[in-house]
Scaffold this motif. Structure first.
Motif, PDB file in Angstrom:
ATOM      1  N   GLU A 185       0.743 -14.657  -6.107  1.00 32.91           N
ATOM      2  CA  GLU A 185       0.790 -13.057  -5.802  1.00 32.91           C
ATOM      3  C   GLU A 185       2.230 -12.679  -6.097  1.00 32.91           C
ATOM      4  O   GLU A 185       2.357 -11.491  -6.822  1.00 32.91           O
ATOM      5  N   VAL A 186       3.283 -13.325  -5.444  1.00 31.11           N
ATOM      6  CA  VAL A 186       4.529 -12.954  -5.506  1.00 31.11           C
ATOM      7  C   VAL A 186       4.928 -13.082  -7.004  1.00 31.11           C
ATOM      8  O   VAL A 186       5.820 -12.314  -7.713  1.00 31.11           O
ATOM      9  N   TYR A 187       4.429 -14.302  -7.752  1.00 30.71           N
ATOM     10  CA  TYR A 187       4.693 -14.421  -9.156  1.00 30.71           C
ATOM     11  C   TYR A 187       4.592 -13.597 -10.140  1.00 30.71           C
ATOM     12  O   TYR A 187       4.868 -12.961 -11.173  1.00 30.71           O
ATOM     13  N   LYS A 188       3.065 -12.920  -9.586  1.00 33.68           N
ATOM     14  CA  LYS A 188       2.475 -11.825 -10.582  1.00 33.68           C
ATOM     15  C   LYS A 188       3.301 -10.459 -10.629  1.00 33.68           C
ATOM     16  O   LYS A 188       3.332  -9.890 -11.330  1.00 33.68           O
ATOM     17  N   LEU A 189       3.880 -10.208  -9.257  1.00 30.16           N
ATOM     18  CA  LEU A 189       4.988  -8.979  -9.173  1.00 30.16           C
ATOM     19  C   LEU A 189       5.990  -9.168 -10.149  1.00 30.16           C
ATOM     20  O   LEU A 189       6.131  -8.388 -10.954  1.00 30.16           O
ATOM     21  N   TYR A 190       6.652 -10.647 -10.243  1.00 32.97           N
ATOM     22  CA  TYR A 190       7.336 -10.556 -11.302  1.00 32.97           C
ATOM     23  C   TYR A 190       7.040 -10.512 -12.856  1.00 32.97           C
ATOM     24  O   TYR A 190       7.718  -9.873 -13.683  1.00 32.97           O
ATOM     25  N   GLU A 191       5.707 -11.075 -12.896  1.00 30.29           N
ATOM     26  CA  GLU A 191       5.334 -10.893 -14.356  1.00 30.29           C
ATOM     27  C   GLU A 191       5.189  -9.572 -14.768  1.00 30.29           C
ATOM     28  O   GLU A 191       5.347  -9.055 -15.916  1.00 30.29           O
ATOM     29  N   GLU A 192       4.478  -8.710 -13.945  1.00 27.66           N
ATOM     30  CA  GLU A 192       4.481  -7.259 -14.028  1.00 27.66           C
ATOM     31  C   GLU A 192       5.630  -6.410 -14.374  1.00 27.66           C
ATOM     32  O   GLU A 192       5.456  -5.619 -15.168  1.00 27.66           O
ATOM     33  N   LEU A 193       6.590  -6.960 -13.739  1.00 29.61           N
ATOM     34  CA  LEU A 193       7.884  -6.281 -13.990  1.00 29.61           C
ATOM     35  C   LEU A 193       8.278  -6.570 -15.241  1.00 29.61           C
ATOM     36  O   LEU A 193       8.900  -5.784 -16.034  1.00 29.61           O
ATOM     37  N   MET A 194       8.068  -7.758 -15.835  1.00 34.18           N
ATOM     38  CA  MET A 194       8.669  -8.218 -17.013  1.00 34.18           C
ATOM     39  C   MET A 194       8.103  -7.837 -18.219  1.00 34.18           C
ATOM     40  O   MET A 194       8.280  -7.531 -19.258  1.00 34.18           O
ATOM     41  N   GLU A 195       6.673  -7.912 -18.047  1.00 30.31           N
ATOM     42  CA  GLU A 195       5.640  -7.457 -19.057  1.00 30.31           C
ATOM     43  C   GLU A 195       5.176  -6.076 -19.028  1.00 30.31           C
ATOM     44  O   GLU A 195       4.356  -6.085 -19.939  1.00 30.31           O
ATOM     45  N   SER A 196       5.327  -5.472 -18.117  1.00 32.64           N
ATOM     46  CA  SER A 196       4.631  -4.293 -17.997  1.00 32.64           C
ATOM     47  C   SER A 196       5.000  -3.200 -19.210  1.00 32.64           C
ATOM     48  O   SER A 196       6.199  -3.251 -19.667  1.00 32.64           O
ATOM     49  N   GLU A 197       4.041  -2.391 -20.197  1.00 28.96           N
ATOM     50  CA  GLU A 197       4.290  -1.583 -21.132  1.00 28.96           C
ATOM     51  C   GLU A 197       4.330  -0.108 -20.469  1.00 28.96           C
ATOM     52  O   GLU A 197       4.566   0.638 -21.355  1.00 28.96           O
ATOM     53  N   GLU A 198       4.489  -0.054 -19.268  1.00 34.04           N
ATOM     54  CA  GLU A 198       4.439   1.271 -18.674  1.00 34.04           C
ATOM     55  C   GLU A 198       6.121   2.040 -18.829  1.00 34.04           C
ATOM     56  O   GLU A 198       6.902   1.005 -19.239  1.00 34.04           O
ATOM     57  N   SER A 199       6.440   3.125 -18.802  1.00 29.10           N
ATOM     58  CA  SER A 199       7.346   3.557 -18.875  1.00 29.10           C
ATOM     59  C   SER A 199       8.331   3.097 -17.950  1.00 29.10           C
ATOM     60  O   SER A 199       7.900   2.474 -16.719  1.00 29.10           O
ATOM     61  N   LEU A 200       9.915   3.013 -17.985  1.00 30.25           N
ATOM     62  CA  LEU A 200      10.729   2.438 -17.018  1.00 30.25           C
ATOM     63  C   LEU A 200      10.642   3.128 -15.499  1.00 30.25           C
ATOM     64  O   LEU A 200      10.400   2.535 -14.624  1.00 30.25           O
ATOM     65  N   GLU A 201      10.244   4.398 -15.555  1.00 28.57           N
ATOM     66  CA  GLU A 201      10.179   5.142 -14.305  1.00 28.57           C
ATOM     67  C   GLU A 201       9.014   4.824 -13.657  1.00 28.57           C
ATOM     68  O   GLU A 201       8.917   4.515 -12.504  1.00 28.57           O
ATOM     69  N   LYS A 202       8.000   4.636 -14.315  1.00 32.10           N
ATOM     70  CA  LYS A 202       6.472   4.343 -13.703  1.00 32.10           C
ATOM     71  C   LYS A 202       6.611   3.081 -13.318  1.00 32.10           C
ATOM     72  O   LYS A 202       6.032   2.621 -12.119  1.00 32.10           O
ATOM     73  N   LYS A 203       6.884   1.862 -14.191  1.00 30.05           N
ATOM     74  CA  LYS A 203       6.939   0.532 -13.591  1.00 30.05           C
ATOM     75  C   LYS A 203       7.909   0.422 -12.397  1.00 30.05           C
ATOM     76  O   LYS A 203       7.345  -0.309 -11.554  1.00 30.05           O
ATOM     77  N   ILE A 204       9.017   1.149 -12.348  1.00 30.75           N
ATOM     78  CA  ILE A 204       9.701   0.674 -11.046  1.00 30.75           C
ATOM     79  C   ILE A 204       9.128   1.505  -9.815  1.00 30.75           C
ATOM     80  O   ILE A 204       8.968   0.814  -8.859  1.00 30.75           O
ATOM     81  N   SER A 205       8.380   2.661 -10.053  1.00 31.65           N
ATOM     82  CA  SER A 205       7.646   3.240  -8.946  1.00 31.65           C
ATOM     83  C   SER A 205       6.652   2.469  -8.470  1.00 31.65           C
ATOM     84  O   SER A 205       6.561   2.173  -7.025  1.00 31.65           O
ATOM     85  N   LEU A 206       5.859   1.771  -9.383  1.00 33.55           N
ATOM     86  CA  LEU A 206       4.773   0.981  -8.889  1.00 33.55           C
ATOM     87  C   LEU A 206       5.268  -0.227  -8.266  1.00 33.55           C
ATOM     88  O   LEU A 206       4.749  -0.875  -7.356  1.00 33.55           O
ATOM     89  N   MET A 207       6.455  -1.159  -8.716  1.00 39.56           N
ATOM     90  CA  MET A 207       7.090  -1.832  -8.081  1.00 39.56           C
ATOM     91  C   MET A 207       7.573  -1.883  -6.919  1.00 39.56           C
ATOM     92  O   MET A 207       7.482  -2.638  -5.872  1.00 39.56           O
ATOM     93  N   LEU A 208       8.058  -0.827  -6.374  1.00 40.63           N
ATOM     94  CA  LEU A 208       8.679  -0.375  -5.209  1.00 40.63           C
ATOM     95  C   LEU A 208       7.549  -0.238  -4.264  1.00 40.63           C
ATOM     96  O   LEU A 208       7.894  -0.708  -3.140  1.00 40.63           O
ATOM     97  N   LEU A 209       6.408   0.248  -4.646  1.00 38.19           N
ATOM     98  CA  LEU A 209       5.248   0.348  -3.709  1.00 38.19           C
ATOM     99  C   LEU A 209       4.902  -1.118  -3.469  1.00 38.19           C
ATOM    100  O   LEU A 209       4.513  -1.388  -2.133  1.00 38.19           O
ATOM    101  N   ALA A 210       4.679  -2.082  -4.227  1.00 42.34           N
ATOM    102  CA  ALA A 210       4.453  -3.244  -4.207  1.00 42.34           C
ATOM    103  C   ALA A 210       5.250  -4.219  -3.590  1.00 42.34           C
ATOM    104  O   ALA A 210       4.785  -5.011  -2.669  1.00 42.34           O
ATOM    105  N   SER A 211       6.419  -4.112  -3.766  1.00 39.74           N
ATOM    106  CA  SER A 211       7.423  -4.963  -3.063  1.00 39.74           C
ATOM    107  C   SER A 211       7.411  -4.171  -1.580  1.00 39.74           C
ATOM    108  O   SER A 211       7.811  -5.342  -0.548  1.00 39.74           O
ATOM    109  N   ASP A 212       7.415  -3.052  -1.307  1.00 38.27           N
ATOM    110  CA  ASP A 212       7.374  -2.275   0.242  1.00 38.27           C
ATOM    111  C   ASP A 212       6.388  -3.273   0.878  1.00 38.27           C
ATOM    112  O   ASP A 212       6.658  -3.567   1.974  1.00 38.27           O
ATOM    113  N   PHE A 213       5.126  -3.436   0.451  1.00 37.77           N
ATOM    114  CA  PHE A 213       4.279  -4.206   1.129  1.00 37.77           C
ATOM    115  C   PHE A 213       4.206  -5.708   1.504  1.00 37.77           C
ATOM    116  O   PHE A 213       4.411  -6.077   2.461  1.00 37.77           O
ATOM    117  N   ALA A 214       4.893  -5.941   0.248  1.00 37.83           N
ATOM    118  CA  ALA A 214       5.386  -7.660   0.360  1.00 37.83           C
ATOM    119  C   ALA A 214       6.390  -7.998   1.213  1.00 37.83           C
ATOM    120  O   ALA A 214       6.304  -8.934   2.066  1.00 37.83           O
TER     121      ALA A 214
END
Length: 288
Positions: A185-214
């Motif tokens: 699950e933690v590895y998937k977070l890293y994969e999503e950050l590296m491979e996501s095709e979302e805009s940088l703003e959207k990608k970081i927004s999603l990662m902040l939410l996921a990281s907050d929970f982790a």
């Protein structure tokens, strides 16, 4: 290799303050663990004039780096993850001189990874994780998205190290290889950050939410070292008392932000003590 280097380390081994000598050979053509030297000689000494002395050698188209490290500094590296390569050398290197089984005992301690040591290292990495996450969030809110992205990579790296420590292992240089095996699950977070095709703003927004929970789900375990120490007395602790406590020195620079996070999560509560100033209070801390 050992025979070629014997004249170098034998001189050191004959000195009474030398505790042990370890040899580590690089495994790949490109080796960050050895700074691309073919071999590392780690010599551990007691009460050295210099905490850390390094000398480079070349012989028969090979290269070697000799590190003479004071025992006290080496222990700091182990406790604080200050020089991670040295832990790799200790775990995987070959002991070629050992006074009173010092190196053998040190390797065994690292292999067993006692719970007390593991909790301390986990607190060190968790405190760094909180700081990196908060800095990332602040940069994101200020619309500095590229800098926020760099901090997100760093915070995920600390999260990975905390995850490995939770499983009872020392984090290695190739920490994501470890995480891939023990916490998908933690590895998937890293994969999503590296491979996501979302805009940088959207990608970081999603990662902040996921990281907050982790981070939130690991708060009590990550800060277990601090929480256990605070149980030593029933009275509230001032920050000054905690800051100078000898068992907290490994993460004293990140202690303030860790305490504030634990207060926000209602794991620790504050106690206000009156001062001479009107409506101004000393802030102290106690377990909830």
């Amino acid at each position: 290799m050992e025979n070629l280097l014997r004249p170098i380390y034998q001189e050191r081994a004959s000195q009474p303050n030398t505790l042990g000598v370890l040899l580590y050979e690089k495994l790949h053509d490109q080796s960050p663990v050895t700074d691309n030297f073919d071999v590392i000689l780690l010599i551990v000494v007691r009460e050295a004039e210099e905490d850390w002395y390094v000398k480079h050698y070349e012989f028969e188209q090979k290269t070697a780096a000799m590190h003479i490290v004071d025992e006290q500094l080496l222990n700091e590296w182990i406790d604080k993850s200050g020089y991670r390569k040295a832990i790799d050398w200790l775990i995987n290197g070959k002991v070629i001189f050992d006074r009173n089984e010092y190196m053998a005992n040190l390797k065994e301690t690292l292999h067993q990874f006692p719970e007390k040591n593991r909790k301390l290292k986990k607190a060190v990495e968790f405190a760094k994780l909180i700081r990196a996450y908060r800095e990332c969030k602040d940069l994101y809110n200020s619309k500095h998205y590229m800098d926020a992205n760099s901090l997100m990579v760093r915070s995920l790296h600390y999260l990975a190290r905390v995850t490995v420590l939770e499983k009872g292992f020392h984090p290695e240089i190739t920490v994501w290889n470890q995480v891939k095996k023990i916490d998908p699950e933690v590895y998937k977070l890293y994969e999503e950050l590296m491979e996501s095709e979302e805009s940088l703003e959207k990608k970081i927004s999603l990662m902040l939410l996921a990281s907050d929970f982790a981070i939130h789900s690991r708060a009590e375990h990550g800060a277990e070292h601090l929480l256990n120490l605070m149980k030593e007395k029933e009275e509230p602790w001032s920050f000054g008392e905690l800051k100078v406590h000898p068992e907290l020195q490994a993460y004293t620079l990140d202690l303030s932000i860790l305490l504030e996070y634990l207060v926000e999560r209602k794991i620790i509560k504050t106690v206000l003590v009156e001062t001479k100033g009107q409506s101004i209070f000393h802030r102290q801390y106690v377990l909830k």
